[in-house]
Enzyme design. Sequence first.
Site, PDB file in Angstrom:
ATOM      1  CG  ASP A 119      16.680 -34.584 -43.295  1.00  0.00           C
ATOM      2  OD1 ASP A 119      17.539 -34.557 -44.401  1.00  0.00           O
ATOM      3  OD2 ASP A 119      16.536 -35.304 -42.582  1.00  0.00           O
ATOM      4  CD  GLU A 136       5.261 -16.631 -34.235  1.00  0.00           C
ATOM      5  OE1 GLU A 136       6.345 -16.243 -33.551  1.00  0.00           O
ATOM      6  OE2 GLU A 136       4.315 -17.185 -34.168  1.00  0.00           O
TER       7      GLU A 136
END
Length: 560
Positions: free
Chosen positions: A207, A275
Site C-alpha cells: 500500500d 530467502e
Amino acid sequence: MTSEWWRTAAIYQIYPRSFADANGDGMGDLAGIRTRLPALAELGVDAIWLSPFYTSPQKDAGYDVADYCDVDPRFGTLADFDDMLAEAHRLGLKVIVDMVPNHSSDQHAWFQEALAAPPGSRERARYIFRDGNGVDGELPPNNWESVFGGSMWTRTTNADGTPGQWYLHIFDSSQPDFDWTDEEVRGEFRRILRFWLDRGVDGFRVDVAHGLIKAEGLPDYTPPADAGSMGGNAHGLEAGVPLEPEIHDEGDGAPYWGQEGVHEVYRDWRKVLEEYDGERILAAEAWVDPLSRVAKWVRPDEMHQAFNFAYLETPWEAAALRKVIDHSIDTFAAVGAPSTWVLSNHDVIRHASRLALTADSLQGHGIGPKSPGLPDPAVGLRRARAATALMLALPGSAYIYQGEELGLPEAIDLPDEARQDPTWFRTDGERYGRDGCRVPIPWEADAPSYGFGPSEDPWLPQPAQWADYARDRQRGVEGSTLELYRAALTERRARSLASGSIEWLDSGSDDVLMFRNGGITVVANTGSEPVALPSGEILLTSGPLDGDRLPADTTVWLVS
C-alpha cells in the site's frame, strides 16, 4: 528453474468484509473466505489478494493497522488465516496479503509509546515528530497539506497539558507516518514480512508504495493547481475529501511522493523474499505519473508487479485504449517486468457502471440516486463484458475484483442511513463515496443475504436485484457473465495469451481495436454501430453477434 507465475497470473481481489460471512454477524470473515475458495478455483484464477484483515480500529477500512501480526477479531483468528491459506494452497491458489508500511494506526503500541515519551527519545524516532514553527511552536513544521485535507501535521499534548511536538501524517491524523530513515522501523518490517512468509503467504500488495521516504529537511511545498485531477490512490479516497490536494506524484516536485529512497527499501524487501523457497512477490500500489516512473518500482531487483492505474482510468475508446496498451507493454518490458491490467477494485465505481456514465464522476466521489448522468445498466454490462474480454486477451497479469465476474453494477440506490463511507459524512452527503462497490456479493439467489452469510442483514444492504446476479443463477448458464469469465480464463491459460505478444491489425475503423495474440484474433468494437467480422472460427464472444457483424460494445475472439 522458476515458473515466474506472477508474470501471467490472474489475481482475484477479495475485500474480506464483503466476500463471505461464516459466523452470521453480517461482516465477511476469513472462515467465510475459506468456504468459498473452491468457487474461485473453478473460476480459473491463479491467486487471491486479500485487502487488510489485521487488528485495526477500522477508521480507514483496515488501512490503519494497530498490529501487523494478528487478525482483527471481526475477521477471525490467526488459526482461521492458517486454515484459509492451507485450503487455498490445496486448491492451487497463491495468496497475496496487503502490507501497509507508510503509516500505522495511532493505536499501534509504538505510537502510544511515542506519545508517552519525551522529544528526542528512541520511541519518537520511529515516527516523524518535529517541533513547531512560530514563537511558541504553535505553527506546523511546514506547509504540507494532507491528502485528506487540512495540515499534514497534528500537534500533541504533553503530560502536563501543555502543547507538545507535531507529528506527520500524509493521510488521517489517526495514521501517523513511520520514519523510514530509522533502522528500527526497517528491521521491524523485515520481521513482519518474515512473520507472514513463515506462515506461507506468496507475496504482498504494498500500500502507498510511493510514500515512505520524505525529502530531507521536509521543505515547504505547494502542489500545482491541477494536482489530483486524474483521481486518487486508495488512501486519497478513504477520508472522503476532495481529490485536491494532490494524490499523484506530480512529477519530481512533491517531497513526500516517489522519492528515490523508497527503492532502497524494496531492494531490501526483495532480499528478504528471496530467502524463502518458492516465488514470493511484491506488487506496488504506486500512484506516480507517467508510467515510465511506475516502472522504477519493478526493476529486476525490486518489486515484481505494479498496478496499472493508467489502464483502469482509460475510457472505452479504441484510440485511447490502444495508446495505453502500447505504452504499458513497452514501458514495463523495458525493465523486464510484466504489464498488469485492472478494471475495478474496492475504491472505484464498478466498471459495469463506470463505463456507461454520461457525466463526469471523479474517482472516489461515487454515484447515487441524485448523481447526474447515471448509467444505463444494459449498456454498462455490455461494455463491461467487452472490456473484460479485451483485457483478458492481453499479455501480462490481470486483476479481477470480487463480483465483477457476476457482472455486478455499482449499488446506486443505497439508503442514506445505510451509507458508511467517510466520504458521505465528511461532505454532508454531497459525495456518495465507495459503498456502492463494496456491497456484499451474492452467491445464492434464494438464501439469506443472497448466500453472503446466514444473516439477513449484512453490513451494507444488498439491492433487491442482486438475486439476478447470484452465482447459482449464472453457473452453467450459457451467455452468463460468470461463464464468460470462466471461458476467457480457461482459453487465456490454454493458449498462453498472458505470455504472448500482440500484433496490431488494421480494423478498418477508428472505433475498433483488432490484434493477434497466441493464435487468436481479438476484435473489440467500442463504437456505436456494428462492423463486419473478419473471417475465423468464433472462440469467445462477450455478447450476441449480429450474423456476420460485430455489434457495438462487443468483443470477439476468433481462431483463424
